[in-house]
Design an enzyme around this catalytic site. Structure first.
Site: not given
Ligand SMILES: Cc1cc2nc3c(=O)[nH]c(=O)nc-3n(C[C@H](O)[C@H](O)[C@H](O)COP(=O)(O)OP(=O)(O)OC[C@H]3O[C@@H](n4cnc5c(N)ncnc54)[C@H](O)[C@@H]3O)c2cc1C
Length: 471
Positions: A41, A43, A54, A117, A178-180, A271, A448
């Site tokens: 939970l 993700g 961070k 799922g 990658g410079g993102g 990603r 200030h």
């Molecule tokens: C290194 C890094 C740094 C980042 N820093 C930031 C930041 O500072 N600020 C920011 O805003 N964003 C940041 N992000 C981006 C942010 O983490 C993502 O935008 C965000 O987590 C997306 O949320 P989501 O719910 O779409 O996907 P996710 O967080 O990827 O969650 C998807 C979930 O679905 C689950 N899942 C997938 N397929 C299935 C399935 N078939 N059945 C059941 N479960 C499944 C996965 O296990 C996962 O837990 C960062 C990302 C990375 C990689």
């Protein structure tokens, strides 16, 4: 036939930022919700993204301050990084938040199902042979690190951000492909930890989605810090080599014939969405290059099926996932929510210095409104007391539209580079999203000495009543 006990108002597939935010809001609105998660939970953001990176960046800041203590008259010494200690601090932060999140799921009486799922019908998700039926289904399966054709991430010498967060040592040298945002954040951490860092970016600038001024300021700061970068240069190959130190490393080649040797290659080229083999298309959900297509309410082409977060082609940010999850819950509840203005979403790169922005870049503003209708102002933080105290440099750049028929002369872009810029962006976001003009902001009194004053003074200058600036 679905078991009557497995029928819900909302079935959510994926418990990351997008999925759990939707679950929380839907539960608050009185719906019964099932949240299905195959991993943990929270993700990516909680376990492999925002939070652990961070924590590393904060440890990096502490390392820099330890090095620089003498410049503040404080006797400190930097003697090295204890990676086990850094990881324990980082994992402690993640663990605490993870526990809290599990508590919220329980408190909101959300049914949590652990397992993988698939969308077995437009209104059904099957997990371990069990069918969960929903009046609505929300797809929130997120994203995973991408690579380039022929570039195999082996987790040893060639790693993704997932591996980088689990390293038990500070590498002596790293090439970051990658410079993102992700590439620049890791480059910043590793440099502060003592590594030799080179970034390779195919586009002409670091953080290429930012206003060019922000990119240039970050490049200048990284250059000063000794972070090397190759811009406008494409990756062409990588091989394993023996390094001068005797260790095994990688030799990265680029299209212009240069090579870069390092202990590790971090692949940070973006990603990709998780949508393959999950039954989406069979259930009538249109998928384009892996991304689920949605309208402004995050509805897919299949009736009753929504999609949120990194799975859809909007900004891949946790707070975008939160906002989309909340929007979907409110739309299902018939609350008539306002679609998200994605330009108004704040964006932060948490490197040293930080890069933060909200609204559109100067280039986009000129394309959208015409060059004659765009005015900009750069406010240098050299004139800001708090920034001087912190020894941080940078700018606030404002982009304003002027004389556009039917529009106020409002600020459409705020772009900041400085340490702590990520905290300043909260005000920038209000300025953009409330359609403020420079005059509106200029009348607010800022405390200030704060860095927030720089935002206030930039607007004062744009409104024609500058304070601490001169031509
Ligand atoms: C290194 C890094 C740094 C980042 N820093 C930031 C930041 O500072 N600020 C920011 O805003 N964003 C940041 N992000 C981006 C942010 O983490 C993502 O935008 C965000 O987590 C997306 O949320 P989501 O719910 O779409 O996907 P996710 O967080 O990827 O969650 C998807 C979930 O679905 C689950 N899942 C997938 N397929 C299935 C399935 N078939 N059945 C059941 N479960 C499944 C996965 O296990 C996962 O837990 C960062 C990302 C990375 C990689």
């Amino acid at each position: 036939m679905a078991d009557a006990g497995n029928v819900f108002d909302v079935v959510i597939l994926g418990g990351g930022s997008g999925g759990y935010a939707c679950a929380f809001r839907a539960a608050d609105l009185g719906m019964n919700v099932v949240l299905i998660e195959k991993g943990e939970l929270g993700g990516t953001c909680l376990h492999r993204g925002c939070i652990p990176t961070k924590a590393l960046l904060h440890a990096a800041e502490v390392a820099d301050l330890a090095r620089e203590g003498a410049s503040f008259g404080v006797q400190t010494q930097f003697t090295g990084i204890d990676m086990a200690g850094v990881n324990s601090y980082k994992d402690g932060v993640v663990g605490g938040l993870y526990k809290g999140l599990q508590g919220v799921v329980k408190a909101r009486k959300i049914t949590f199902v652990a397992g993988e799922g698939v969308l077995s019908a437009p209104n059904q998700v099957t997990v371990n042979g069990e069918v969960y039926t929903g009046r609505n289904v929300v797809l929130a399966t997120g994203s995973v690190p991408k690579s380039l054709p022929g570039l195999n991430i082996d987790g040893q010498r060639i790693i993704s951000s997932d591996h980088a967060l689990r390293l038990d040592r500070v590498p002596a040298s790293v090439v970051v492909l990658g410079g993102g945002v992700i590439g620049c954040e890791f480059a910043s951490v590793w440099k502060s930890f003592g590594a030799d860092v080179t970034i390779i970016e195919a586009l002409p600038h670091l953080v290429p989605l930012e206003d060019e001024n922000n990119s240039k300021l970050l490049e200048r700061a990284f250059r000063r810090r000794g972070i090397k970068f190759e811009l406008g240069n494409r990756f062409s190959g990588v091989e394993t080599v023996a390094l001068a130190s005797g260790e095994t490393g990688v030799r990265v080649s680029t299209a212009n014939g240069k090579t870069f040797d390092a202990e590790l290659l971090l692949v940070a080229v973006g990603r990709g969405p998780v949508s393959a083999n999950l039954g989406y298309e069979q259930a009538g959900v249109v998928v384009d290059r892996g991304y689920v297509k949605v309208n402004e309410y995050c509805q897919t082409s299949a009736p009753g099926v929504y999609a949120v977060g990194d799975l859809i082609p909007t900004l891949q940010l946790a707070h975008v996932g939160f906002a989309e999850g909340i929007l979907v819950a409110e739309h299902i509840a018939g609350l008539d929510p306002r679609p998200i203005d994605y330009d108004g979403v704040p964006r932060v790169t948490y490197s040293h210095p930080e890069v933060a922005s909200c609204g559109v870049t100067e280039t986009v503003a000129k394309e959208r409104y015409g060059a004659d209708h765009v005015k900009t102002l750069n406010y240098n933080l050299a004139g800001n007391g708090k920034s001087k105290i912190l020894k941080t440099q940078g700018e606030v750049k404002l982009v304003q539209i002027v004389g556009v028929p039917g529009e106020d002369d409002r600020v459409v872009g705020v772009h900041i580079v400085a340490d702590r810029a990520g905290e300043l962006v909260a005000e920038a976001q209000l300025i953009y999203n409330w359609d403020a003009t420079p005059g509106d902001v200029a009348q607010f009194v800022h405390a200030h000495p704060t860095q927030g004053e720089a935002l206030g003074e930039a607007h004062m200058a744009l409104a024609g009543k500058p304070l601490h600036v001169h031509d």
